[in-house]
Write an enzyme that holds these catalytic residues in place. Structure first.
Site, PDB file in Angstrom:
ATOM      1  N   ASN A 116       0.844  -1.194   0.000  1.00  0.00           N
ATOM      2  CA  ASN A 116       0.000   0.000   0.000  1.00  0.00           C
ATOM      3  C   ASN A 116       0.879   1.243   0.000  1.00  0.00           C
ATOM      4  O   ASN A 116       1.719   1.414   0.880  1.00  0.00           O
ATOM      5  CB  ASN A 116      -0.878  -0.047   1.257  1.00  0.00           C
ATOM      6  CG  ASN A 116      -1.740   1.183   1.417  1.00  0.00           C
ATOM      7  OD1 ASN A 116      -2.012   1.890   0.455  1.00  0.00           O
ATOM      8  ND2 ASN A 116      -2.176   1.448   2.639  1.00  0.00           N
ATOM      9  N   CYS A 117       0.718   2.098  -0.999  1.00  0.00           N
ATOM     10  CA  CYS A 117       1.532   3.318  -1.062  1.00  0.00           C
ATOM     11  C   CYS A 117       0.713   4.570  -0.759  1.00  0.00           C
ATOM     12  O   CYS A 117       1.237   5.654  -0.741  1.00  0.00           O
ATOM     13  CB  CYS A 117       2.129   3.495  -2.458  1.00  0.00           C
ATOM     14  SG  CYS A 117       2.976   2.062  -3.063  1.00  0.00           S
ATOM     15  N   VAL A 118      -0.551   4.445  -0.605  1.00  0.00           N
ATOM     16  CA  VAL A 118      -1.467   5.588  -0.614  1.00  0.00           C
ATOM     17  C   VAL A 118      -2.434   5.497   0.564  1.00  0.00           C
ATOM     18  O   VAL A 118      -3.044   4.460   0.726  1.00  0.00           O
ATOM     19  CB  VAL A 118      -2.307   5.586  -1.920  1.00  0.00           C
ATOM     20  CG1 VAL A 118      -3.046   6.872  -2.118  1.00  0.00           C
ATOM     21  CG2 VAL A 118      -1.469   5.241  -3.128  1.00  0.00           C
TER      22      VAL A 118
END
Lengths: 138, 75, 431
Positions: free
Chosen positions: C244-246
């Site tokens: 998950n980057c966001v």
């Protein structure tokens, strides 16, 4: 479990990556706000969300595309589904907050393409489930 | 707006579709409407049927205005 | 299950001829060896590595993930099961930790980017990763690569680097400064050990919306899970990994999954004033039917375990708020008391509704901060990564990136600033 194709499920979207003229898709102009307004009209008429409208960890106004999955009311009952109504209002509120803060704006063709792709990917599972997924036009 | 008008001592009836919201904001006289896109009508009915529905809702609202109440009431 | 974390304190980081932890606590890294390892993955057109220490006038952007270097030294399996190695159950035996070091992955995945870590100045006060000695990997993809492929390559590279650092340091003789022991036996033993203490569990929501918003459990996309039980020790061995980057402020980095403060706090009070019965993991899928299924299943598991109190954390905002509220409501009407941990999107003045959903049973909530708060980040002397897209980082806005190199952003843009596990540098006190 394979869901039977539901004739009362539609996808409301402004994302051109889904391709034109697809069965079960309704294309809207006007950015994410335009998509939410159309969904609002449907929810007021008794339609309900099948996927949460605030998917993706962005304020919706940061993301030029929005794809919403809704199901028509069954039988003659067009009373408003309160869960969908609440989700819709939360989404609209989020949009208003984003617009007030000047989110979004031009981000270049590469970013636009990526936003479109990401939008499709985040809705992939949901559309798959309701038999609306198909390889998108790249 | 309902609450503001009532603050000045004018009885007011709220014709609305989402009754729970009307109850939450504190409207005291509530008459359920038909649907959000057409609160006092129904495009699926004939003009005569619509007129009858509209008249019934308005009459119910007028009657509610004249009805003494002690708590929030959905008519 | 019993796990010892053997923590070797890292007091600096530099390039050296061999990867090892020197006597003075400085982590030396053989840059060529590290890069050769990462470059084995042909999906990268370029990989670079850089170092950032606390106090450096350095900005790292855009940050994808942060990983703590760990490796197994005794016990089944290896860290990050199902990602790099096999899927053998972890969480037992001994695990070596380079305590104070972190691998930060950085680079373009899509045309908009995520995450700022400032190693000094105002921004450093808001990220937990300004106090770690960071080895930064910067990636450039091969042309035309599929986004999914590239995201996976970046994710695995961070984990490989973390394992490489820990394994090399341990094998070259690094000794632990302290050992922490975590032991939680089977449920029947727990219940007979502390029959009078309230039975408390942790419901750990994992972000699972799709590309750049995913979490992996033993290598399995958690979107595909139904709510299930995990032993808290398994998280310490990297059984849960972030994809998950966001958004950057409230994504749970792999580092925070490895160091979950909710789990540490429950362990610390286990046998004292509560009986820490276990951890339930659940997901945050986009479809409503998945949300209802996961929520119903998670609360059912809590009831089967006889849980009386449930701590619930979420990851993300918007539709994950629906999962949080749904879990709270279901648990409370089943007679289980709940406490929620979340951050807020309460507008720049903090006056707007913080979550996208609500229920009257959510009357005990711990806030991890307001992601909409504005911060002014000063110009840094050096940038590791790319600044081009700061305007389109979630938390940035038109005009965010100024000509003089300073940035005006919401807290949302700063990596880990409002982490919903509580792994942050912000707190509050009652006056």
């Amino acid at each position: 479990m394979i869901q039977k194709t539901a004739s009362h499920v539609i996808c409301v979207t402004n994302n051109p990556d889904w391709g034109p003229g697809r069965d079960g898709f309704e294309y809207v102009d006007g950015g994410p706000w335009g998509v939410f307004k159309r969904a609002r009209d449907l929810v007021h008429g008794g339609w309900r969300f099948l996927a949460h409208p605030l998917y993706g960890n962005f304020n919706p106004m940061r993301h030029p595309y929005r794809t919403l999955l809704l199901e028509s009311p069954s039988g003659g009952d067009r009373s408003v589904d309160m869960e969908s109504f609440s989700m819709l209002e939360a989404a609209l509120e989020s949009c208003r907050a984003g617009m007030a803060k000047n989110y979004g704006g031009e981000s270049g063709e590469a970013a636009r393409r990526d936003f479109a792709k990401l939008d499709c990917e985040l809705m992939r599972d949901a559309l798959n489930r309701y038999c609306l997924w198909a390889p998108v036009i790249s | 707006m309902v609450k503001e008008i009532e603050r000045y001592g004018l009885p007011i009836v709220h014709i609305c579709t989402i009754v729970p919201i009307s109850l939450t904001v504190g409207a005291n006289r509530i008459v359920p409407a038909i649907a959000i896109p057409h609160p006092l009508g129904d495009p699926t009915k004939t003009p005569e049927e619509e007129y009858a529905m509209r008249r019934a809702i308005v009459e119910k609202a007028l009657s509610a205005l004249q009805t003494p109440i002690t708590e929030q009431t959905v008519f | 299950m019993r796990l010892e974390l053997h923590r070797a304190r890292v007091k600096g980081i530099r390039w050296g001829s061999a990867t090892a932890l020197a006597g003075d606590g400085v982590l030396q890294v053989n840059r060529d060896e590290l890069l050769a390892l990462i470059r084995e993955d042909g999906r990268f057109a370029g990989v670079d590595a850089d170092l950032a220490s606390p106090g450096d006038r350095v900005r790292i952007v855009p940050v994808k993930d942060v990983v703590e270097p760990r490796c197994k030294i005794e016990g089944d399996g290896e860290v990050f099961p199902g990602m790099i190695g096999d899927v053998e159950t972890v969480g037992q035996g001994k695990t070596f930790v380079l305590d104070g070091a972190a691998v930060v992955t950085c680079g373009k995945i899509v045309g908009f980017q995520e995450g700022i870590i400032d190693m000094s100045g105002v921004g450093a006060e808001y990220t937990p990763y300004s106090v770690t000695f960071n080895l930064v990997l910067i990636f450039r993809p091969v042309d035309g690569i599929e986004i999914y492929e590239y995201e996976q390559a970046c994710r695995l590279a961070g984990l490989k680097a973390a394992l490489y650092l820990a394994r090399s340091a341990h094998e070259s003789g690094a000794a632990a400064d302290r050992v922490e022991t975590f032991e939680l036996p089977s449920v029947p033993e727990l219940l007979s050990a502390y029959p009078k203490l309230p039975r408390v569990a942790y419901l750990y929501q994992l972000q699972t919306q799709g590309l750049l918003h995913d979490t992996y459990v033993y290598g399995l996309d958690a979107k595909r899970l139904i709510a299930t039980i995990i032993h808290p020790n398994e998280t310490m061995d990297g059984a849960i990994v972030s994809g998950n980057c966001v958004s950057s402020c409230d994504k749970n980095s792999t580092f925070t999954h490895q160091n979950n403060p909710v789990i540490s706090a429950l362990y610390a009070r286990h046998g004292v004033d509560l009986n820490f019965v276990g951890v339930i993991i659940s997901n945050e899928n986009v479809t409503l039917i998945d949300k209802r299924r996961s929520s119903a299943y998670a609360v059912k598991l809590a009831r089967i375990l006889g849980i009386e109190g449930l701590v619930i954390s979420e990851e993300g905002f918007g539709n994950p708020d629906a999962d949080l509220i749904m879990n709270c409501h279901r648990a409370e009407i089943a007679g289980i008391r709940t406490v929620l941990i979340t951050d807020e999107y309460a507008g720049r003045d903090g006056a707007s509704q913080s979550l996208a959903d609500a229920t009257k049973e959510a009357d005990a909530v711990v806030s991890c901060g307001n992601a909409n708060m504005i911060v002014e980040l000063p110009k840094m002397d050096r940038v590791i990564g790319y600044t081009d897209y700061v305007d389109v980082i979630a938390g940035g806005f038109s005009g965010s990136l100024r000509a003089d190199g300073s940035i005006e952003v919401e807290l949302q843009a700063i990596t880990g600033a409002t982490c919903e596990l509580g792994f942050t540098r912000m707190g509050a006190k009652t006056l």
